[in-house]
Design a protein around this motif. Structure first.
Motif, PDB file in Angstrom:
ATOM      1  N   GLY A 133     -43.027  37.614 -43.225  1.00  0.00           N
ATOM      2  CA  GLY A 133     -44.016  36.761 -43.040  1.00  0.00           C
ATOM      3  C   GLY A 133     -43.202  35.107 -44.354  1.00  0.00           C
ATOM      4  O   GLY A 133     -42.814  36.057 -45.522  1.00  0.00           O
ATOM      5  N   VAL A 193     -48.833  37.873 -44.841  1.00  0.00           N
ATOM      6  CA  VAL A 193     -48.659  37.600 -43.306  1.00  0.00           C
ATOM      7  C   VAL A 193     -49.206  36.185 -42.866  1.00  0.00           C
ATOM      8  O   VAL A 193     -49.707  35.691 -42.319  1.00  0.00           O
ATOM      9  CB  VAL A 193     -48.929  38.278 -42.046  1.00  0.00           C
ATOM     10  CG1 VAL A 193     -48.362  39.595 -41.961  1.00  0.00           C
ATOM     11  CG2 VAL A 193     -50.126  38.759 -42.258  1.00  0.00           C
ATOM     12  N   HIS A 196     -46.808  33.226 -40.780  1.00  0.00           N
ATOM     13  CA  HIS A 196     -46.675  34.404 -40.161  1.00  0.00           C
ATOM     14  C   HIS A 196     -45.430  35.455 -39.908  1.00  0.00           C
ATOM     15  O   HIS A 196     -44.857  35.132 -38.870  1.00  0.00           O
ATOM     16  CB  HIS A 196     -48.109  34.314 -39.229  1.00  0.00           C
ATOM     17  CG  HIS A 196     -49.276  33.815 -39.997  1.00  0.00           C
ATOM     18  ND1 HIS A 196     -49.639  33.655 -40.579  1.00  0.00           N
ATOM     19  CD2 HIS A 196     -49.667  32.423 -39.284  1.00  0.00           C
ATOM     20  CE1 HIS A 196     -50.782  32.446 -40.867  1.00  0.00           C
ATOM     21  NE2 HIS A 196     -50.770  31.916 -40.215  1.00  0.00           N
TER      22      HIS A 196
END
Length: 464
Positions: A7, A95, A117
């Motif tokens: 992420g 994320v 993400h």
């Protein structure tokens, strides 16, 4: 030793830069080569800002290796949606959160995979997804489908918009451009709903903000009062004693006109009051379920669900411990219990230890968590005791549109202080803080350890 960061949002970029600038090897996995300023998405949706994207090449330390892909599973190696695998010594799960299922996103898939993400719940998003390939120019309505432009129109299928991720914000912007005279119903009076309502009203749009409960804190009450003065219709939806749906406007509530009783956790459905008699917050299921529909009082209104976010299923799919919302569970050092090679930071992580109930999903939380995850890895590499995470807050910033803002000073546990900065001055402070977030990220890539944050409500010093 190499750390792989999953992420590239606030937590991920902060962790990557802090490690890389300290001489550690770092790989970042993310579906697209740009960072999304989540705190700008309401302005993107409202058309007052062309884009919330910043090229990762401008933010990341030059020694960071960038892999544009999506992690499908975390095991002894990272399995990518493209079919490739990545080995890792340590992984940071960063994320973040994204759009709930069922919200209009401008494509067939309903998960944001546009750079914040490193994961999506389904394989189709793994190569960046349709959303990641659209709107490379940031122009109004670019890259959105006709269905997305009509999203929110009764009878056209998807009826609820969101601004919880870039794809959803762009879909809402396209719908607003397609229907310039349509009113907007924003459901949820948290920070996202308030900022969007203020931005849309400042652009001349008719806006109705619906909340399930009267705010208790001074800051939120002042924010709603400011929106009312700007022309936003603010309502608390309740049920009368006879069981029929009723609503009271902000002015009537301020005179004590609202009657106690069940309230709605989404427009059109009732929820009984809690045992304490106060109104319950919207449930996670309400915010996440694609089967829940928010029906506007005006059938021509564009509807926006601002009641919450959803979290990717990567942690659960990988057999890692999660809470009921799907957030990765970590200890006080941000390490997954029993899995010392995996740490977590950001919205999609919950610290499963006493004393962290004051933490809220925000970049003010994600940045320190990302920096601390890096500090834990550096401490291990240098043979030092692993530090325990602690965080205190200083203020909460809200954009009310038209250059106005509300800056509420808070204690370290996020309870309100007496002082707030409002109006144009508040707007200037809010903009300065937004710009500083990017500066903090880039400075960390040049001077590791330069980013610092406030002390927690009570001491959590020591080793984990």
């Amino acid at each position: 030793m190499t750390t792989t960061v999953i992420g590239a949002g606030y937590a991920g970029v902060m962790a990557a830069n802090r490690l890389a600038a300290s001489g550690e090897g770092v790989t970042v996995v993310t579906p697209a080569p740009w960072f999304v300023e989540r705190i700008r998405l309401h302005a993107v949706a409202g058309g007052t800002r062309p884009t919330a994207r910043v090229a990762l090449s401008e933010l990341l330390h030059p020694d960071v290796t960038l892999v544009t892909d999506t992690v499908a599973r975390i095991g002894d190696v990272l399995e990518l949606a493209s079919g490739a695998t990545l080995t890792y010594d340590t992984a940071i799960y960063a994320v973040g959160s994204g759009g709930r299922r069922g919200a209009a996103t401008g494509g067939d898939d309903d998960w944001d995979a546009t750079g914040e993400h490193g994961v999506g719940p389904d394989a189709p998003d793994g190569t960046g997804g349709d959303e990641a390939e659209r709107d490379t120019t940031g122009g109004p309505g670019a890259g959105t489908s006709g269905a997305a432009a009509d999203a929110g129109r009764p009878g056209t299928g998807t009826t609820v918009h969101s601004v919880s991720d870039e794809a959803s914000a762009l879909a809402l912007r396209a719908s607003l451009a397609h229907r310039p005279e349509a009113p907007v119903t924003v459901v949820g009076a948290g920070l996202t709903g308030v900022e969007l309502a203020g931005t849309l009203r400042a652009s001349g749009r008719r806006v109705r903000l619906v909340t399930a409960s009267e705010p208790v804190r001074r800051g939120p009450r002042a924010q709603l009062a400011s929106l009312v003065r700007a022309g936003v219709d603010v309502e608390v939806r309740r049920w009368s004693a006879g069981g029929e749906s009723a609503s009271t406007d902000h002015a009537e509530r301020s005179r004590g006109g609202a009657r106690p009783g069940p309230v709605v956790d989404r427009v059109g459905a009732a929820t009984p009051p809690t045992d304490r008699g106060d109104a319950p917050a919207p449930t996670a299921r309400t915010a996440r379920s694609g089967e829940d529909r928010v029906e506007p009082a005006d059938p021509d209104a564009i509807v926006v669900d601002a009641t919450g976010f959803a979290y990717p299923t990567l942690a659960a799919d990988s057999g890692l411990p999660t809470d009921a919302l799907g957030r990765l569970l970590v200890d006080a050092s941000l390490t997954v219990p029993g899995r010392p090679r995996i740490l977590g930071a950001g919205d999609a992580v919950r610290i499963d230890a006493p004393g962290y109930g004051h933490l809220r999903p925000a970049c003010a939380t994600a940045l320190p968590m990302g920096a601390h995850a890096a500090d834990v890895i550096l401490a291990r590499a240098q043979g030092r005791p692993v530090p325990v995470f602690g965080l205190g807050y200083v203020l909460q910033c809200v954009d009310l549109g038209d250059g106005r803002g509300h800056i509420q000073l808070v204690h370290s546990d996020d309870t309100e202080r007496q002082l707030a900065v409002t109006g144009r001055a508040g707007g200037m402070v809010k903009e300065a803080v937004c710009r500083m977030t990017l500066r903090w990220l880039t400075q960390e890539g040049r001077r590791p350890g330069s980013y610092r944050w406030a002390a927690p409500p009570r001491s959590r010093s020591g080793a984990a």
